[in-house]
Write a protein that holds these residues in place. Structure first.
Motif, PDB file in Angstrom:
ATOM      1  N   ARG A  14       0.841  -1.088  -0.125  1.00  0.00           N
ATOM      2  CA  ARG A  14       0.134  -0.177  -0.138  1.00  0.00           C
ATOM      3  C   ARG A  14       0.893   1.347  -0.030  1.00  0.00           C
ATOM      4  NH1 ARG A  14      -5.033  -0.276   3.715  1.00  0.00           N
ATOM      5  NH2 ARG A  14      -5.501  -1.865   1.958  1.00  0.00           N
ATOM      6  N   PHE A  15       0.628   2.153  -0.981  1.00  0.00           N
ATOM      7  CA  PHE A  15       1.139   3.481  -0.936  1.00  0.00           C
ATOM      8  C   PHE A  15       0.304   4.484  -0.574  1.00  0.00           C
ATOM      9  CE2 PHE A  15       2.885   0.409  -4.324  1.00  0.00           C
ATOM     10  CZ  PHE A  15       4.276   0.615  -3.800  1.00  0.00           C
ATOM     11  N   THR A  16       0.695   5.315   0.006  1.00  0.00           N
ATOM     12  CA  THR A  16      -0.133   6.338   0.897  1.00  0.00           C
ATOM     13  C   THR A  16       0.530   7.761   0.772  1.00  0.00           C
ATOM     14  OG1 THR A  16      -1.476   4.978   2.133  1.00  0.00           O
ATOM     15  CG2 THR A  16      -1.466   7.011   2.820  1.00  0.00           C
ATOM     16  N   THR A  17      -0.082   8.731   0.156  1.00  0.00           N
ATOM     17  CA  THR A  17       0.367  10.234   0.346  1.00  0.00           C
ATOM     18  C   THR A  17      -0.262  10.811   1.619  1.00  0.00           C
ATOM     19  OG1 THR A  17       0.438  10.499  -2.092  1.00  0.00           O
ATOM     20  CG2 THR A  17       0.441  12.445  -0.546  1.00  0.00           C
ATOM     21  N   VAL A  18       0.678  11.010   2.597  1.00  0.00           N
ATOM     22  CA  VAL A  18       0.076  11.516   4.001  1.00  0.00           C
ATOM     23  C   VAL A  18      -0.144  12.985   3.822  1.00  0.00           C
ATOM     24  CG1 VAL A  18       0.649  11.434   6.365  1.00  0.00           C
ATOM     25  CG2 VAL A  18       1.306   9.475   4.954  1.00  0.00           C
ATOM     26  N   THR A  19       0.897  13.615   3.706  1.00  0.00           N
ATOM     27  CA  THR A  19       0.606  15.190   3.329  1.00  0.00           C
ATOM     28  C   THR A  19       1.510  15.602   2.283  1.00  0.00           C
ATOM     29  OG1 THR A  19       2.592  15.604   4.907  1.00  0.00           O
ATOM     30  CG2 THR A  19       0.447  15.388   5.821  1.00  0.00           C
ATOM     31  N   GLU A  20       1.323  16.826   1.523  1.00  0.00           N
ATOM     32  CA  GLU A  20       2.181  17.325   0.417  1.00  0.00           C
ATOM     33  C   GLU A  20       2.057  18.888   0.592  1.00  0.00           C
ATOM     34  OE1 GLU A  20       0.370  15.784  -3.069  1.00  0.00           O
ATOM     35  OE2 GLU A  20      -1.332  17.128  -2.956  1.00  0.00           O
ATOM     36  N   GLY A  21       3.204  19.470   0.161  1.00  0.00           N
ATOM     37  CA  GLY A  21       3.218  20.773   0.539  1.00  0.00           C
ATOM     38  C   GLY A  21       4.598  21.193  -0.412  1.00  0.00           C
ATOM     39  N   ARG A  22       4.879  22.753  -0.132  1.00  0.00           N
ATOM     40  CA  ARG A  22       5.749  23.091  -0.972  1.00  0.00           C
ATOM     41  C   ARG A  22       7.334  22.362  -0.492  1.00  0.00           C
ATOM     42  NH1 ARG A  22       5.888  29.640  -0.855  1.00  0.00           N
ATOM     43  NH2 ARG A  22       7.729  29.089  -2.499  1.00  0.00           N
ATOM     44  N   GLY A  34       7.622  19.267   0.518  1.00  0.00           N
ATOM     45  CA  GLY A  34       7.931  17.994   0.057  1.00  0.00           C
ATOM     46  C   GLY A  34       6.603  17.110   0.110  1.00  0.00           C
ATOM     47  N   ALA A  35       6.719  15.985   0.011  1.00  0.00           N
ATOM     48  CA  ALA A  35       5.417  14.925   0.269  1.00  0.00           C
ATOM     49  C   ALA A  35       5.747  14.024   1.187  1.00  0.00           C
ATOM     50  CB  ALA A  35       4.766  14.814  -1.249  1.00  0.00           C
ATOM     51  N   ARG A  36       4.965  13.910   2.183  1.00  0.00           N
ATOM     52  CA  ARG A  36       5.419  12.518   3.010  1.00  0.00           C
ATOM     53  C   ARG A  36       4.484  11.395   2.540  1.00  0.00           C
ATOM     54  NH1 ARG A  36       8.148  11.997   7.478  1.00  0.00           N
ATOM     55  NH2 ARG A  36       7.494  10.783   9.156  1.00  0.00           N
ATOM     56  N   VAL A  37       5.228  10.277   2.336  1.00  0.00           N
ATOM     57  CA  VAL A  37       4.451   9.035   1.777  1.00  0.00           C
ATOM     58  C   VAL A  37       4.911   7.935   2.785  1.00  0.00           C
ATOM     59  CG1 VAL A  37       4.453   9.852  -0.542  1.00  0.00           C
ATOM     60  CG2 VAL A  37       6.454   8.443   0.347  1.00  0.00           C
TER      61      VAL A  37
END
Length: 641
Positions: A420-428, A430-433
């Motif tokens: 399972r791949f999940t994008t937790v948060t994203e912003g300027r 970076g993106a936490r996966v």
């Protein structure tokens, strides 16, 4: 490259287009090994040749074009494989067949025991020198492209692109020749090798030392019959057929460096697009985020950057992990890509694409965490993590299904291996996966954490929070509207990725109270509902109109502008109007509580130009009506003298 317009084509359509193109131009067409052998051989003398097998990858308007060639010690010949399986590009081969009109129709092909390879170096050279040759024939020399335009497109913009994408590890320089007159080719693409030889001879005669260059780009002012460019893979030759687009030239030079076309994986289930199913096709040329795809000058994907030695920081995962991906296009510290092992042939690659540099040209909504799959040494394929996004407009430009393939924040996808791949948060920054190797099977989403309903005139505005999708991306929401004594009403909100989390309900009775339950759905099922607090729609407000001045009326700064209105109470409630207020550019400038509601705009101190007038009316029930706007132009008074 990035040239063909429209959505990625199916392999069958690409094959048909290639057959049509070959038939029109008289070009040899390689038949895949799984197809029937050619039924008719090309007449010509029987030959046995040794040389290096080259695959020629072309930029086309209708799809991918792949041609084949044999580079001998003396010259380059087109190669018709006639049903034989193609070897790897750069393989030293022995070919038997029939030679006619510059084409060898192969009857047998074998790799030599000491097979030599033209390799795309793991770490590209720091620099390549490019000789740009503009060739023509006939009595009239073309006026376009000028030497300056060719230098800008093929050298200047090419250098800028390579330096950004390689993060300063690779660049090109070059020279543009004067117009070189050559013998007219029999056709634009079929005689490409002959035209290149003739142009190189003409360049030598013009005083250019070819040994000083490591790559040769030939511009031909002719129609490539659907091809905009052609490049040897790997090699050092590029052809452009009437195109001066820098991204086409860069794409073909990517082939010179050993890069294949950028693919996409198109899957369907029950006729609907999905991320993965048993009915998938690899779409050559279908990745819009990579210049080796078909729509623009985006950065190379991580697989290709690693191949060239340009990838800055890669993490390889084989167990559960949480990582922060830095913006992929930037130079500097931060993890730029993830390669996730599966224990089998497949590996998954993740990047965080942002609105930076060359990638800023993508359509709004295209940027985010993207994922590709690679099976062994096969070409990587872009996965559509937002299947069904379709086409539309955003930010003033159109987007296609394949430009919205990201994994949005708080969304997940579960691979066939159960990863399972999940994008937790994203912003300027970076993106936490997260990568979860032991995730349970995908399930229906959780219920939305909260639902809020706010009253509007004759309706309600409903918003809700996004729930966990439990391994299968949210495809939409279901709203159920209830009020005592009446049947429930269901409203469907379709939104790929669960991104739209609001709805406006109309036609509700201000004399009743309503609750709204929201459920999320994905391809596995539908969640439980979360209910809002009761909401009572607002009754309509008074009706108010500005009767004077009119749109486009003109007044002088310093004048008092009288504003005449008509106002009627709400026809349903008859509630009395208590106050009217005049707004200019959103600022209250006058008010009245007594009919006939005399209102005046004192224009002293207001700047010349256009100003918007609007009147609002409030009644005893607390309802408000608004007039349509009127635009009045203020002019500065003419000085006396």
């Amino acid at each position: 490259m990035s040239v063909p317009a429209g959505s990625p084509r199916s392999p069958l359509l690409l094959s048909l287009l290639g057959c049509l193109l070959a038939g029109l131009l008289g070009l040899p067409l390689a038949v895949p090994a799984t197809s029937s052998p050619a039924t008719a051989s090309t007449p010509g003398r029987t030959v046995t040749l040794e040389g290096t097998y080259l695959r020629m990858s072309a930029v086309g308007e209708a799809g991918e074009h792949v041609l084949h060639a044999l580079r001998t010690e003396r010259r380059t010949l087109w190669l018709d494989l006639a049903g034989l399986r193609a070897p790897a590009p750069g393989t030293h081969v022995a070919v038997e067949g029939h030679l006619a009109a510059g084409t060898v129709t192969a009857t047998s092909l074998r790799a030599l025991p000491d097979a030599r390879r033209l390799t795309a170096a793991a770490a590209a050279p720091r620099s390549d020198r490019l000789l740009v040759m503009r060739a023509y024939w006939g009595a009239t020399r073309p006026s376009r492209p000028s030497a300056a335009a060719a230098r800008s497109a093929f050298v200047g913009q090419g250098r800028s692109w390579f330096e950004e994408v390689s993060h300063g590890r690779y660049t090109v320089s070059g020279t543009v020749t004067s117009w070189l007159r050559i013998k007219r080719p029999s056709d634009c693409t079929g005689s490409a090798h002959t035209s290149m030889d003739r142009a190189e001879t003409a360049a030598r005669r013009a005083g250019h030392r070819l040994a000083a260059y490591s790559r040769y780009l030939l511009y031909l002012p002719c129609d490539g019959g659907g091809m905009l460019g052609l490049g040897s893979l790997p090699g050092k030759h590029v052809w452009l057929f009437g195109s001066t687009r820098y991204d086409v030239a860069v794409h073909e030079q990517g082939h010179n460096l050993g890069l294949e076309h950028a693919h996409a994986r198109e899957c369907r289930s029950g006729g609907d697009p999905v991320t993965w199913s048993s009915h998938c096709a690899s779409i050559p040329y279908g990745d819009p985020f990579d210049v080796m795809g078909n729509r623009g000058g985006g950065h190379l994907q991580a697989v290709y950057k690693e191949q060239l030695g340009w990838l800055q920081d890669l993490a390889v995962l084989g167990s559960d992990a949480t990582r922060t991906l830095a913006p992929y296009e930037t130079t500097g510290p931060g993890l730029k890509a993830l390669r996730v092992r599966t224990g089998g042939l497949r590996a998954y690659w993740l990047e965080y694409r942002t609105r930076y540099g060359r990638d800023a040209a993508f359509a709004p909504g295209a940027h985010g965490v993207v994922l590709r799959v690679r099976a062994g040494t096969a070409e990587p394929e872009l996965l559509d993590l937002m299947p069904g996004s379709g086409t539309g407009f955003a930010g003033g430009r159109a987007y296609t299904e394949w430009e919205r393939t990201r994994l949005p924040a708080r969304s997940s996808w579960t691979s066939p291996e159960g990863i399972r791949f999940t994008t937790v948060t994203e912003g300027r920054a970076g993106a936490r996966v997260t990568v979860d190797y032991a995730a349970p099977a995908p399930a229906a989403p959780d219920a939305p954490p909260s639902v809020t309903a706010r009253p509007t005139v004759g309706g309600a505005r409903v918003t809700w929070a996004k729930p966990l999708d439990n391994g299968s991306i949210i495809t939409g929401y279901q709203l159920t509207v209830r009020t005592p004594g009446l049947a429930a009403t269901t409203v469907r909100v379709d939104t790929v990725g669960g991104l739209v989390r609001r709805a406006v309900l109309d036609g509700l009775d201000p004399a009743r109270s309503y609750t709204v339950a929201v459920r999320a759905r994905n391809r596995v099922g539908t969640s439980a509902g979360t209910r809002s607090a009761a909401v009572t729609p607002l009754a309509p407000g008074p009706v108010v109109r500005i009767t004077a001045p009119d749109d486009d009326d003109v007044a002088l700064v310093g004048e008092a502008v009288p504003v005449s209105i008509e106002v009627d109470p709400n026809a349903e409630t008859g509630s009395a109007v208590e106050k009217v207020t005049l707004l200019v550019d959103g600022y209250a400038v006058d008010a009245s509580r007594t009919a006939p509601y005399a209102l005046t705009w004192e224009t002293t101190g207001w700047p010349p130009g256009s100003h918007t007038l609007r009147v609002v009316a409030d009644d005893a029930d607390g309802q408000r009506g608004r007039s349509a706007p009127v635009v009045v132009t203020l002019e500065a008074p003419t000085p006396s003298g």
